[in-house]
Motif scaffolding. Structure first.
Motif, PDB file in Angstrom:
ATOM      1  N   ARG A  30       0.836  -1.203   0.000  1.00  0.00           N
ATOM      2  CA  ARG A  30       0.000   0.000   0.000  1.00  0.00           C
ATOM      3  C   ARG A  30       0.871   1.252   0.000  1.00  0.00           C
ATOM      4  N   LEU A 139      -9.071  14.367   2.864  1.00  0.00           N
ATOM      5  CA  LEU A 139      -8.704  13.705   4.118  1.00  0.00           C
ATOM      6  C   LEU A 139      -8.977  14.646   5.287  1.00  0.00           C
ATOM      7  N   ASP A 143      -7.190  12.110   9.928  1.00  0.00           N
ATOM      8  CA  ASP A 143      -6.579  11.088   9.077  1.00  0.00           C
ATOM      9  C   ASP A 143      -5.162  11.497   8.679  1.00  0.00           C
ATOM     10  N   ALA A 146      -2.887  11.115  11.579  1.00  0.00           N
ATOM     11  CA  ALA A 146      -2.664   9.693  11.846  1.00  0.00           C
ATOM     12  C   ALA A 146      -1.675   9.106  10.849  1.00  0.00           C
ATOM     13  N   MET A 147      -1.768   9.573   9.605  1.00  0.00           N
ATOM     14  CA  MET A 147      -0.828   9.079   8.600  1.00  0.00           C
ATOM     15  C   MET A 147       0.600   9.468   8.974  1.00  0.00           C
ATOM     16  N   ALA A 150       1.762   7.424  11.864  1.00  0.00           N
ATOM     17  CA  ALA A 150       2.095   6.055  11.483  1.00  0.00           C
ATOM     18  C   ALA A 150       3.444   6.003  10.762  1.00  0.00           C
ATOM     19  N   VAL A 154       6.895   3.967  12.101  1.00  0.00           N
ATOM     20  CA  VAL A 154       7.694   3.006  11.342  1.00  0.00           C
ATOM     21  C   VAL A 154       9.175   3.339  11.476  1.00  0.00           C
ATOM     22  N   ASN A 157      10.281   2.552  15.124  1.00  0.00           N
ATOM     23  CA  ASN A 157      10.366   1.109  15.362  1.00  0.00           C
ATOM     24  C   ASN A 157      11.595   0.519  14.682  1.00  0.00           C
TER      25      ASN A 157
ATOM     26  N   LEU B 136       4.912  -1.941  12.723  1.00  0.00           N
ATOM     27  CA  LEU B 136       3.698  -1.182  13.048  1.00  0.00           C
ATOM     28  C   LEU B 136       3.334  -1.315  14.524  1.00  0.00           C
ATOM     29  N   ALA B 137       4.245  -1.900  15.295  1.00  0.00           N
ATOM     30  CA  ALA B 137       3.965  -2.080  16.726  1.00  0.00           C
ATOM     31  C   ALA B 137       3.773  -0.732  17.404  1.00  0.00           C
ATOM     32  N   LEU B 139       1.233   1.133  17.292  1.00  0.00           N
ATOM     33  CA  LEU B 139       0.185   1.947  16.676  1.00  0.00           C
ATOM     34  C   LEU B 139      -1.182   1.428  17.086  1.00  0.00           C
ATOM     35  N   ASP B 143      -5.050   4.426  14.387  1.00  0.00           N
ATOM     36  CA  ASP B 143      -3.972   5.014  13.600  1.00  0.00           C
ATOM     37  C   ASP B 143      -3.678   4.168  12.366  1.00  0.00           C
ATOM     38  N   ALA B 146      -6.379   4.663   9.864  1.00  0.00           N
ATOM     39  CA  ALA B 146      -6.270   6.000   9.266  1.00  0.00           C
ATOM     40  C   ALA B 146      -5.140   6.044   8.251  1.00  0.00           C
ATOM     41  N   MET B 147      -4.059   5.333   8.544  1.00  0.00           N
ATOM     42  CA  MET B 147      -2.951   5.298   7.605  1.00  0.00           C
ATOM     43  C   MET B 147      -3.393   4.659   6.287  1.00  0.00           C
ATOM     44  N   PHE B 148      -4.059   3.513   6.387  1.00  0.00           N
ATOM     45  CA  PHE B 148      -4.519   2.854   5.162  1.00  0.00           C
ATOM     46  C   PHE B 148      -5.523   3.734   4.427  1.00  0.00           C
ATOM     47  N   THR B 149      -6.381   4.404   5.179  1.00  0.00           N
ATOM     48  CA  THR B 149      -7.341   5.321   4.560  1.00  0.00           C
ATOM     49  C   THR B 149      -6.620   6.421   3.796  1.00  0.00           C
ATOM     50  N   ALA B 150      -5.595   6.980   4.421  1.00  0.00           N
ATOM     51  CA  ALA B 150      -4.860   8.074   3.794  1.00  0.00           C
ATOM     52  C   ALA B 150      -4.124   7.591   2.550  1.00  0.00           C
TER      53      ALA B 150
END
Lengths: 163, 163
Positions: A30, A139, A143, A146-147, A150, A154, A157, B136-137, B139, B143, B146-150
């Motif tokens: 994605r 958006l 959102d 949040a993006m 996120a 990453v 982490n 992605l730990a 999150l 969140d 929202a990331m996938f949505t964005a």
DNA sequence: TATTGTTATACTCTATAACTATA
DNA sequence: TATAGTTATAGAGTATAACAATA
């Protein structure tokens, strides 16, 4: 779901659907698809200024951090030092930045923007922001936040694990 | 903020901070940095299986869509047709998929997974999901959604404009 | 005339080793 | 001995034009 449409009205095959059910939860996929779109769009936004993503990013960081060393810039951009050389060469040959001698280390350069570089920075920045606003249109602020959260997670982490 | 640390304890320079204030709202830059991390991590996850991101993605799509045409796969992966050829060659030479003749079009191939391909798909998928869970730990589900949505919104905003 | 898969080709981005001059 | 910048080089990923076979 990705929908494959016949390219011409006269094509024989019906609308075919390719299931990417398994890929739906594959963040890398994605992310890559979205990044491809952003990269292409950015390419169009920067073309009138003769910049690419890498040269634009380097210019922005140098304008925001005059006196920056190349190794610091390479670290900030997550680019290997050898690959940064040609990027800096290009910006310098176009008269957008200069390699000044570093005051405290004769091995190093202090990267500084020229007036032309700052002018171009202002124009290119405006264009990039306009282009990104279009891609992120629709958006909610939540959102969008949040993006960014996120994406930052990453990075963090990864660093915790020695990335 | 990106922090540049001296690499060795004996280094002379203090901790220097590079401001990326302007880049903070540059989605392309944030996306690229995160994608670099995911790409490298994915590379490590797939290496034991002899797969790369592109070959893995192709294998997943073929397992999920047996009989797929190369042009459909190229479209689904957002890869140019000529570049897909070598990807399919590689998977076929390893005996993970086959190019069957398409029943209704003698120009085209129907891509199908072999039993070996399906076995590898299962193992590789598990490894990729484990790796991504680590990145992605921390999150929240919100969140993550929202990331996938964005990311999806970026794709849709691009298609509306003829991407 | 258009599409499927293909070949050839070129360009960008990325990654590593090794060199020089300084530290 | 280590670091800053460099050179050379190789590997991926990406993009376009043009071809043969088929639609």
């Amino acid at each position: 779901m990705s929908t494959v449409r016949p390219k011409s009205p006269g094509a024989a095959s019906p609308v075919a659907k390719v299931s990417d059910a398994t890929l739906q939860r594959f963040a890398g996929y994605r992310m890559k698809r979205a990044f491809n779109v952003i990269r292409d769009d950015l390419h169009r936004a920067l073309k009138p200024f003769g910049l690419r993503m890498l040269t634009y990013t380097a210019l922005v960081l140098i304008v925001d951090n005059p006196g920056l060393r190349q190794s610091q810039l390479a670290d900030a951009m997550d680019v290997e030092r050898p690959n940064l050389v040609v990027i800096i060469d290009e910006l310098e040959q176009r008269g957008l930045i200069v390699r000044d001698p570093a005051p405290d280390d004769r091995r190093a350069y202090a990267l500084n923007p020229t007036p032309e570089g700052m002018q171009l920075y202002i124009k290119a920045l405006r264009s990039v922001e306009e282009h990104e606003a279009v891609l992120l249109a629709g958006l909610s602020d939540a959102d969008r936040d949040a993006m960014f959260t996120a994406l930052q997670a990453v990075l963090l982490n990864s660093r915790e694990r020695g990335g």
